[in-house]
Write an enzyme that holds these catalytic residues in place. Structure first.
Site, PDB file in Angstrom:
ATOM      1  N   ARG A 263      39.625  14.515  55.418  1.00 43.24           N
ATOM      2  CA  ARG A 263      39.291  14.285  54.104  1.00 43.24           C
ATOM      3  C   ARG A 263      38.144  13.040  54.100  1.00 43.24           C
ATOM      4  NH1 ARG A 263      43.503  10.703  51.926  1.00 43.24           N
ATOM      5  NH2 ARG A 263      41.938   9.244  51.916  1.00 43.24           N
ATOM      6  N   HIS A 267      41.279   9.334  48.627  1.00 47.02           N
ATOM      7  CA  HIS A 267      42.210  10.306  48.314  1.00 47.02           C
ATOM      8  C   HIS A 267      41.963  10.726  46.599  1.00 47.02           C
ATOM      9  CE1 HIS A 267      46.145  11.727  47.619  1.00 47.02           C
ATOM     10  NE2 HIS A 267      46.451  11.110  46.660  1.00 47.02           N
ATOM     11  N   TYR A 276      41.967   1.492  54.782  1.00 44.63           N
ATOM     12  CA  TYR A 276      42.789   1.845  55.801  1.00 44.63           C
ATOM     13  C   TYR A 276      42.095   2.789  56.768  1.00 44.63           C
ATOM     14  CZ  TYR A 276      42.820   5.902  52.582  1.00 44.63           C
ATOM     15  OH  TYR A 276      42.593   6.837  51.763  1.00 44.63           O
TER      16      TYR A 276
END
Length: 373
Positions: A263, A267, A276
């Site tokens: 990805r 998100h 993160y």
């Protein structure tokens, strides 16, 4: 590939390394089982990658302009999206997630209709039966149960419909994933479970999702074959997914396919992925871009030149312009629609709730003589 059955447990296991047919530099890689797709199919896939990338970029821009509520980008995962669409027959069904808008559009849904859910206007903007595409889902893994139920119904009707059910790595931690896999295997249904392992379920890394050697290894526990594939290699995806679809149609039962991809963006627009994961990790995956990989391969094979590249770019821009125009138009919404389609006959509780909302709208001056709009 031989038909795999539970009586041959070793045949159910995936490969140690994901299947790859085109390397990161665009070079062809021979495989003893999977053949390189023909030039026409690769050309169609490349067009899908170009259009998918442009759709992702345009949707992100529309979010920043306030024309869309949210957009879960599939930037960097377009090979999975395009391949999922191309391997299906006209009457096969796709069961997508919220991140699979490019796959939905590749199946023939207009970009504007595909974005209705993400704009926040309605639950779905297209007719599922017209395109053989189920509504996109936001709850994790619920669509897998719907896909299996649909495949069971098709089996009862004597149809050879194949259902391709898409999900992410985070969905494999849900109970619905287990139930769908188990049911599909026990009843030998024509379902291909397609997991796009993009390394993160929002901020939770794969290491916190499973201790298995791979997600594809989960297949043997249900008695179905599993396979791993390079999710940024559209040629390998077409070959592996295509074989699984053919196997299902021929009565071989379900398959679990794990695509290893990444990805590249957050998100959604509401997520800060810098909290993160390291930028160096993201940049390392940029070199594996599926669009650049196929472009290099097609160019080296003499199947892509500057004129064709410009033609594809122009076509993608036309799609983006149509999407902009559609989402820059204000939608005339009827608040009563919140209650109108819940049941065929409105319950007393829903009627009471509607009257409360109607009265509030009247007091605020938003109601008209013909109803609230």
């Amino acid at each position: 590939m031989q038909q795999m059955t539970p009586s041959d447990p070793h045949a159910l296991l995936p490969r140690d390394a994901p299947v790859r047919l085109i390397d990161e530099d665009g070079g062809a890689t021979a495989d003893e089982v999977y053949a390189m797709p023909d030039a026409d199919l690769l050309g169609r896939a490349y067009r899908g990658l170009v259009e998918g990338r442009r759709i992702n970029d345009q949707a992100n821009a529309l979010v920043r302009q306030g024309r869309m509520a949210v957009y879960p980008s599939s930037h960097g995962q377009e090979a999975c999206q395009v391949a999922a669409s191309l391997v299906l027959g006209e009457h096969d069904w796709l069961f997508p997630t919220y991140r699979d808008s490019v796959a939905v559009i590749a199946r023939g849904v207009s970009p504007a209709d595909a974005m209705v859910l993400l704009k926040g206007d309605w639950h779905s903007g297209y007719d599922p039966h017209e395109h053989c595409v189920a509504p996109q889902t936001t709850p994790l893994a619920t669509q897998l149960l719907h896909a299996v139920g649909f495949a069971q119904a098709a089996k009862h009707r004597g149809e050879d419909t194949v259902v391709l059910a898409m999900c992410g790595d985070g969905s494999t931690s849900e109970g619905d994933f287990h139930e769908a896999m188990n049911f599909a295997a026990v009843f030998h249904l024509r379902v291909v479970f397609f997991v796009q392992n993009n390394e993160f379920a929002i901020s939770v890394p794969l290491a916190r999702q499973t201790a298995a050697p791979s997600l594809a290894h989960k297949a043997i526990g249900y008695g179905m074959p599993g396979q791993r594939v390079d999710g940024n290699d559209v040629a390998a995806l077409l070959a592996v997914l295509g074989e699984a679809v053919d196997r299902a149609r021929d009565g071989g039962g379900p398959t679990l396919i794990e695509a290893h991809t990444y990805r590249m963006q957050a998100h959604t627009n509401a997520d800060d992925d810098t909290r993160y994961r390291e930028r160096a990790e993201v940049q390392a995956w940029a070199a594996r871009d599926p669009l650049l990989r196929l472009r290099a391969h097609l160019t080296a094979q003499g199947l892509l030149d500057d004129a064709r590249e410009q033609e594809l770019a122009d076509g993608a821009e036309t799609i983006a312009a149509a999407l902009r125009d559609a989402l820059n138009t204000d939608t005339d919404l009827d608040p009563e629609d919140l209650f109108r389609f819940v049941h065929s006959t409105r319950s007393p509780q829903l009627e009471e709730q509607w009257r409360q909302l109607h009265d509030e709208l009247e007091r605020s001056g938003s109601a008209t003589a013909g109803g609230a709009r």
